[in-house]
Design a protein around this motif. Structure first.
Motif, PDB file in Angstrom:
ATOM      1  N   CYS A   6       0.852  -1.196   0.000  1.00  0.00           N
ATOM      2  CA  CYS A   6       0.000   0.000   0.000  1.00  0.00           C
ATOM      3  C   CYS A   6       0.885   1.242   0.000  1.00  0.00           C
ATOM      4  O   CYS A   6       1.867   1.310   0.748  1.00  0.00           O
ATOM      5  CB  CYS A   6      -0.901  -0.022   1.229  1.00  0.00           C
ATOM      6  N   PRO A   7       0.571   2.258  -0.806  1.00  0.00           N
ATOM      7  CA  PRO A   7       1.404   3.468  -0.826  1.00  0.00           C
ATOM      8  C   PRO A   7       1.420   4.215   0.501  1.00  0.00           C
ATOM      9  O   PRO A   7       2.343   4.995   0.761  1.00  0.00           O
ATOM     10  CB  PRO A   7       0.767   4.319  -1.938  1.00  0.00           C
ATOM     11  N   ASN A   8       0.413   3.950   1.356  1.00  0.00           N
ATOM     12  CA  ASN A   8       0.378   4.566   2.688  1.00  0.00           C
ATOM     13  C   ASN A   8       0.976   3.654   3.763  1.00  0.00           C
ATOM     14  O   ASN A   8       0.795   3.909   4.959  1.00  0.00           O
ATOM     15  CB  ASN A   8      -1.058   4.930   3.061  1.00  0.00           C
ATOM     16  N   ASP A   9       1.632   2.589   3.342  1.00  0.00           N
ATOM     17  CA  ASP A   9       2.334   1.670   4.246  1.00  0.00           C
ATOM     18  C   ASP A   9       1.392   0.973   5.225  1.00  0.00           C
ATOM     19  O   ASP A   9       1.784   0.669   6.359  1.00  0.00           O
ATOM     20  CB  ASP A   9       3.437   2.413   5.028  1.00  0.00           C
ATOM     21  N   CYS A  10       0.177   0.704   4.783  1.00  0.00           N
ATOM     22  CA  CYS A  10      -0.784   0.024   5.663  1.00  0.00           C
ATOM     23  C   CYS A  10      -0.565  -1.486   5.670  1.00  0.00           C
ATOM     24  O   CYS A  10      -0.477  -2.090   6.745  1.00  0.00           O
ATOM     25  CB  CYS A  10      -2.216   0.331   5.223  1.00  0.00           C
ATOM     26  N   ILE A  11      -0.494  -2.086   4.490  1.00  0.00           N
ATOM     27  CA  ILE A  11      -0.389  -3.535   4.386  1.00  0.00           C
ATOM     28  C   ILE A  11       0.535  -3.888   3.229  1.00  0.00           C
ATOM     29  O   ILE A  11       0.939  -3.023   2.434  1.00  0.00           O
ATOM     30  CB  ILE A  11      -1.760  -4.205   4.128  1.00  0.00           C
ATOM     31  N   MET A  12       0.874  -5.166   3.155  1.00  0.00           N
ATOM     32  CA  MET A  12       1.524  -5.733   1.982  1.00  0.00           C
ATOM     33  C   MET A  12       0.557  -6.720   1.348  1.00  0.00           C
ATOM     34  O   MET A  12      -0.137  -7.458   2.051  1.00  0.00           O
ATOM     35  CB  MET A  12       2.832  -6.431   2.375  1.00  0.00           C
ATOM     36  N   TYR A  13       0.508  -6.727   0.034  1.00  0.00           N
ATOM     37  CA  TYR A  13      -0.457  -7.568  -0.679  1.00  0.00           C
ATOM     38  C   TYR A  13       0.092  -8.993  -0.786  1.00  0.00           C
ATOM     39  O   TYR A  13       0.555  -9.431  -1.844  1.00  0.00           O
ATOM     40  CB  TYR A  13      -0.746  -6.981  -2.050  1.00  0.00           C
ATOM     41  N   MET A  23      -6.377  -8.630  -3.528  1.00  0.00           N
ATOM     42  CA  MET A  23      -7.076  -7.341  -3.415  1.00  0.00           C
ATOM     43  C   MET A  23      -6.448  -6.292  -4.329  1.00  0.00           C
ATOM     44  O   MET A  23      -5.249  -6.322  -4.603  1.00  0.00           O
ATOM     45  CB  MET A  23      -7.047  -6.853  -1.967  1.00  0.00           C
ATOM     46  N   HIS A  24      -7.288  -5.355  -4.783  1.00  0.00           N
ATOM     47  CA  HIS A  24      -6.836  -4.256  -5.639  1.00  0.00           C
ATOM     48  C   HIS A  24      -6.815  -2.930  -4.899  1.00  0.00           C
ATOM     49  O   HIS A  24      -6.221  -1.975  -5.399  1.00  0.00           O
ATOM     50  CB  HIS A  24      -7.738  -4.132  -6.869  1.00  0.00           C
ATOM     51  N   ASN A  25      -7.468  -2.872  -3.760  1.00  0.00           N
ATOM     52  CA  ASN A  25      -7.485  -1.654  -2.949  1.00  0.00           C
ATOM     53  C   ASN A  25      -7.150  -2.015  -1.509  1.00  0.00           C
ATOM     54  O   ASN A  25      -7.474  -3.105  -1.038  1.00  0.00           O
ATOM     55  CB  ASN A  25      -8.852  -0.965  -3.003  1.00  0.00           C
ATOM     56  N   CYS A  26      -6.511  -1.089  -0.831  1.00  0.00           N
ATOM     57  CA  CYS A  26      -6.142  -1.322   0.563  1.00  0.00           C
ATOM     58  C   CYS A  26      -7.393  -1.423   1.427  1.00  0.00           C
ATOM     59  O   CYS A  26      -8.263  -0.530   1.372  1.00  0.00           O
ATOM     60  CB  CYS A  26      -5.238  -0.199   1.065  1.00  0.00           C
ATOM     61  N   PRO A  27      -7.551  -2.465   2.245  1.00  0.00           N
ATOM     62  CA  PRO A  27      -8.749  -2.597   3.081  1.00  0.00           C
ATOM     63  C   PRO A  27      -8.798  -1.589   4.225  1.00  0.00           C
ATOM     64  O   PRO A  27      -9.847  -1.428   4.846  1.00  0.00           O
ATOM     65  CB  PRO A  27      -8.643  -4.031   3.611  1.00  0.00           C
ATOM     66  N   ARG A  28      -7.709  -0.892   4.493  1.00  0.00           N
ATOM     67  CA  ARG A  28      -7.680   0.059   5.611  1.00  0.00           C
ATOM     68  C   ARG A  28      -7.899   1.500   5.155  1.00  0.00           C
ATOM     69  O   ARG A  28      -8.698   2.218   5.722  1.00  0.00           O
ATOM     70  CB  ARG A  28      -6.357  -0.065   6.355  1.00  0.00           C
ATOM     71  N   CYS A  29      -7.153   1.916   4.117  1.00  0.00           N
ATOM     72  CA  CYS A  29      -7.280   3.304   3.669  1.00  0.00           C
ATOM     73  C   CYS A  29      -8.027   3.439   2.349  1.00  0.00           C
ATOM     74  O   CYS A  29      -8.409   4.549   1.963  1.00  0.00           O
ATOM     75  CB  CYS A  29      -5.903   3.958   3.550  1.00  0.00           C
ATOM     76  N   VAL A  36      -6.937   3.099  -0.708  1.00  0.00           N
ATOM     77  CA  VAL A  36      -6.142   3.592  -1.830  1.00  0.00           C
ATOM     78  C   VAL A  36      -5.872   2.443  -2.803  1.00  0.00           C
ATOM     79  O   VAL A  36      -5.684   1.289  -2.401  1.00  0.00           O
ATOM     80  CB  VAL A  36      -4.825   4.202  -1.326  1.00  0.00           C
ATOM     81  N   SER A  37      -5.838   2.768  -4.085  1.00  0.00           N
ATOM     82  CA  SER A  37      -5.624   1.757  -5.107  1.00  0.00           C
ATOM     83  C   SER A  37      -4.219   1.161  -4.994  1.00  0.00           C
ATOM     84  O   SER A  37      -3.259   1.843  -4.632  1.00  0.00           O
ATOM     85  CB  SER A  37      -5.819   2.355  -6.502  1.00  0.00           C
ATOM     86  N   ARG A  38      -4.147  -0.101  -5.320  1.00  0.00           N
ATOM     87  CA  ARG A  38      -2.871  -0.809  -5.310  1.00  0.00           C
ATOM     88  C   ARG A  38      -1.972  -0.371  -6.463  1.00  0.00           C
ATOM     89  O   ARG A  38      -0.753  -0.432  -6.372  1.00  0.00           O
ATOM     90  CB  ARG A  38      -3.151  -2.302  -5.385  1.00  0.00           C
ATOM     91  N   TYR A  39      -2.605   0.089  -7.569  1.00  0.00           N
ATOM     92  CA  TYR A  39      -1.874   0.428  -8.779  1.00  0.00           C
ATOM     93  C   TYR A  39      -1.862   1.936  -9.006  1.00  0.00           C
ATOM     94  O   TYR A  39      -2.663   2.687  -8.444  1.00  0.00           O
ATOM     95  CB  TYR A  39      -2.499  -0.282  -9.981  1.00  0.00           C
ATOM     96  N   LYS A  40      -0.937   2.354  -9.851  1.00  0.00           N
ATOM     97  CA  LYS A  40      -0.850   3.769 -10.200  1.00  0.00           C
ATOM     98  C   LYS A  40      -2.043   4.159 -11.055  1.00  0.00           C
ATOM     99  O   LYS A  40      -2.402   3.467 -12.010  1.00  0.00           O
ATOM    100  CB  LYS A  40       0.447   4.042 -10.962  1.00  0.00           C
ATOM    101  N   VAL A  41      -2.652   5.289 -10.730  1.00  0.00           N
ATOM    102  CA  VAL A  41      -3.837   5.770 -11.436  1.00  0.00           C
ATOM    103  C   VAL A  41      -3.506   7.115 -12.060  1.00  0.00           C
ATOM    104  O   VAL A  41      -3.010   8.025 -11.385  1.00  0.00           O
ATOM    105  CB  VAL A  41      -5.042   5.909 -10.479  1.00  0.00           C
ATOM    106  N   PRO A  48       2.266  -1.268 -10.086  1.00  0.00           N
ATOM    107  CA  PRO A  48       2.012  -1.069  -8.651  1.00  0.00           C
ATOM    108  C   PRO A  48       2.608   0.241  -8.158  1.00  0.00           C
ATOM    109  O   PRO A  48       3.641   0.706  -8.651  1.00  0.00           O
ATOM    110  CB  PRO A  48       2.698  -2.277  -7.998  1.00  0.00           C
ATOM    111  N   THR A  49       1.952   0.835  -7.175  1.00  0.00           N
ATOM    112  CA  THR A  49       2.424   2.103  -6.632  1.00  0.00           C
ATOM    113  C   THR A  49       3.693   1.931  -5.819  1.00  0.00           C
ATOM    114  O   THR A  49       4.612   2.747  -5.894  1.00  0.00           O
ATOM    115  CB  THR A  49       1.326   2.729  -5.748  1.00  0.00           C
ATOM    116  N   LYS A  50       3.750   0.874  -5.048  1.00  0.00           N
ATOM    117  CA  LYS A  50       4.906   0.639  -4.194  1.00  0.00           C
ATOM    118  C   LYS A  50       5.239  -0.845  -4.211  1.00  0.00           C
ATOM    119  O   LYS A  50       4.344  -1.693  -4.134  1.00  0.00           O
ATOM    120  CB  LYS A  50       4.618   1.102  -2.762  1.00  0.00           C
ATOM    121  N   VAL A  51       6.542  -1.159  -4.306  1.00  0.00           N
ATOM    122  CA  VAL A  51       6.990  -2.542  -4.458  1.00  0.00           C
ATOM    123  C   VAL A  51       8.103  -2.827  -3.455  1.00  0.00           C
ATOM    124  O   VAL A  51       8.986  -1.988  -3.225  1.00  0.00           O
ATOM    125  CB  VAL A  51       7.495  -2.817  -5.887  1.00  0.00           C
ATOM    126  N   LEU A  52       8.031  -4.005  -2.869  1.00  0.00           N
ATOM    127  CA  LEU A  52       9.103  -4.498  -2.013  1.00  0.00           C
ATOM    128  C   LEU A  52       9.817  -5.631  -2.737  1.00  0.00           C
ATOM    129  O   LEU A  52       9.198  -6.604  -3.161  1.00  0.00           O
ATOM    130  CB  LEU A  52       8.547  -5.018  -0.682  1.00  0.00           C
TER     131      LEU A  52
END
Length: 319
Positions: free
Chosen positions: A101-108, A115-121, A123-128, A145-149
């Motif tokens: 998640c770009p807001n550092d909530c979870i890792m997919y 999931m395609h959207n963060c269940p907490r905030c 925000v989309s998983r991908y760049k829009v 993806p917006t953010k990758v580990l």
């Protein structure tokens, strides 16, 4: 890599890869050259020089083209870096790319993997793009993806360390090679090291069990502070080794790279999840490694320290 499984086991498990390595290992660079100048050995040597001195892919391709003109016409040297990567690919290490998640909530991963959207905030998983309209259609939920580990598996790399005779000897330096003069020269002289050995005597009895330090910090790959990009490497330092070796580039293990538009900040624990899972496995179960001398398999466990930007915190076990 072959030593980790043994010659026969590796050949059975990775037959196509083994055949390719054998073919490149026996293929001469050109007709009449030395026996040591094979396609595989030359490519690995050149790629090692590229990595050591930070040459770009384009400059390395140019170097290969110049070498092609200098050699005989019927030579087997790769013509580009892309071809060289195909040859050395079987020798590489495994890695995983995990979206976050770009807001550092979870890792997919695990229950969030599909999931395609963060269940907490939310925000989309991908760049829009700015001109894209928000919708719930599946076509709008795919893209970059917006953010990758990037997680580099640590267990195969530790196995490689144990497969080297000289490195295996260095892993016992803290037990039989250090200077016991009462001065804090190394973490092995600290009270925390002794406390771990006292709390877990089975772990402390085997000198080759790893004691790891974990360090992380932000860096800018492009040399510009205004660049809208953040890179956070997470490194593992093996404190079993003597001080003149444990800080060498060869023995510092890059376990993961956090890439994204912003730094993770206090939520970096979210990204350490995959690493903690493997460290827990190594502590609870151990891992079977191949020892060159004597030739027998042994289970090892690891304890680790977490090292932030300014402080050092010791963890005695992972439960």
């Amino acid at each position: 890599m072959i030593c980790d499984l043994g010659q026969e086991s590796f050949q059975q498990a990775q037959a196509p890869m083994y055949d390719t390595l054998q073919s490149d290992y026996k293929k001469p660079l050109y007709s009449g050259c030395k026996k040591s100048l094979t396609l595989l050995s030359v490519v690995l040597s050149l790629v090692n020089v590229k990595a050591r001195y930070g040459r770009s892919d384009k400059s390395f391709t140019s170097l290969l083209q110049v070498a092609q003109d200098m050699l005989l016409e019927e030579n087997t040297l790769s013509k580009s870096y892309h071809q060289a990567k195909k040859i050395q690919c079987p020798m590489g290490m495994e890695y995983q790319k995990i979206n976050a998640c770009p807001n550092d909530c979870i890792m997919y991963k695990n229950e969030f993997e599909e999931m395609h959207n963060c269940p907490r905030c939310g925000v989309s998983r991908y760049k829009v793009k700015d001109d894209d309209e928000c919708s719930n259609d599946e076509s709008t939920k795919k893209g970059l993806p917006t953010k990758v580990l990037w997680y580099l598996l640590i267990i195969p790399r530790f196995k490689h360390l144990f497969a080297n005779v000289d490195d295996t000897k260095d892993l016992t330096w803290h037990e039989d090679g250090r200077n016991c003069d009462g001065i804090l020269h190394h973490p092995v002289n600290s009270s925390q090291w002794k406390k771990i050995n006292n709390l877990y005597p089975k772990f402390g009895k085997e000198a080759r069990n790893h004691r790891l330090g974990l360090a992380n910090d932000g860096m800018n790959l492009y040399g510009s502070l205004s660049t809208q990009h953040s890179s956070w490497p997470v490194l593992l330092v093996i404190y079993n080794l003597p001080p003149w070796l444990c800080v060498k580039q060869k023995y510092i293990t890059l376990s993961m790279m956090i890439l994204g538009p912003r730094q993770p900040g206090n939520d970096i624990d979210v990204y350490l999840g995959p690493l903690i899972e493997y460290l827990t496995k190594l502590w609870d179960e151990g891992v079977v490694v191949y020892l060159e001398r004597p030739k027998k398999r042994k289970k090892v466990k690891l304890s680790y320290e977490r090292r932030g930007r300014y402080c050092l915190i010791f963890h005695t076990c992972l439960i």
